[in-house]
Scaffold this motif. Structure first.
Motif, mmCIF file in Angstrom:
data_model
loop_
_atom_site.group_PDB
_atom_site.id
_atom_site.type_symbol
_atom_site.label_atom_id
_atom_site.label_comp_id
_atom_site.label_asym_id
_atom_site.label_seq_id
_atom_site.Cartn_x
_atom_site.Cartn_y
_atom_site.Cartn_z
ATOM 1 N N MET A 42 0.833 -1.202 0.000
ATOM 2 C CA MET A 42 0.000 0.000 0.000
ATOM 3 C C MET A 42 0.869 1.255 0.000
ATOM 4 O O MET A 42 0.527 2.249 -0.640
ATOM 5 N N THR A 43 2.008 1.201 0.687
ATOM 6 C CA THR A 43 2.952 2.323 0.675
ATOM 7 C C THR A 43 3.467 2.531 -0.745
ATOM 8 O O THR A 43 3.551 3.665 -1.227
ATOM 9 N N PHE A 44 3.783 1.438 -1.410
ATOM 10 C CA PHE A 44 4.210 1.510 -2.813
ATOM 11 C C PHE A 44 3.141 2.201 -3.666
ATOM 12 O O PHE A 44 3.434 3.112 -4.433
ATOM 13 N N PHE A 45 1.901 1.766 -3.524
ATOM 14 C CA PHE A 45 0.816 2.356 -4.322
ATOM 15 C C PHE A 45 0.585 3.821 -3.976
ATOM 16 O O PHE A 45 0.330 4.635 -4.860
ATOM 17 N N ALA A 46 0.668 4.146 -2.699
ATOM 18 C CA ALA A 46 0.475 5.542 -2.278
ATOM 19 C C ALA A 46 1.555 6.439 -2.883
ATOM 20 O O ALA A 46 1.263 7.549 -3.329
#
Length: 164
Positions: free
Chosen positions: A9-13
């Protein structure tokens, strides 16, 4: 329990959006090869390095409503676009995932085509071989792609840029 999901999710954010399942697979693989702490295991598949674990985690994130997967019809195929939802942002606020410098890597990767990332990730998959052996292996396992000398040169330069 969901720490690995939070890393994704950090990657996507940080990426804002990712367009394409193949591109997503290659981006995470390349980031992992650049020592970012993604835990998904990869094997070799028709389009190069592929992780069933990553596919399942993405599916879980979509099912939880943390990630939106938008299916877009292209001329003769479907393309998928991934974007963090409000629920995903809320989920991420419960974690303090520190992945310094990842944003600049993501930007570099996101600017490249899926074809190019497929080449780079495949070359990285065979990184234990010599440069000549890597190119021979890629030309063998990806013969339908018909990669050119210029593409290999660009990929080597890109790999050097990422890893130094």
């Amino acid at each position: 329990m969901l720490a690995e999901h939070a890393k994704l999710m950090t990657f996507f954010a940080k990426s804002k959006e990712v367009i394409g399942r193949k591109k997503l697979q290659k981006m995470i693989y390349i980031l992992k090869k650049c020592d970012f702490p993604f835990s998904e295991r990869y094997g070799f598949h028709i389009y190069g390095p592929y992780s069933e674990e990553l596919t399942l985690r993405i599916e879980e994130l979509c099912n939880l409503g943390f990630l939106a997967e938008e299916k877009e019809k292209k001329s003769n195929y479907y393309q998928y676009r991934y974007i963090v939802t409000e629920d995903g942002e809320q989920f991420l606020s419960h974690y303090n995932i520190d992945l310094p410098h990842m944003e600049s890597y993501i930007q570099l990767l996101n600017e490249k085509s899926s074809r190019f990332l497929e080449l780079v990730s495949t070359m990285l998959y065979f990184e234990n071989l010599s440069k000549e052996e890597v190119e021979d292996k890629v030309l063998t396992v990806k013969s339908k792609q018909k990669y050119t000398r210029e593409e290999f040169d660009e990929a080597w330069k890109f790999i050097h840029e990422l890893t130094n």
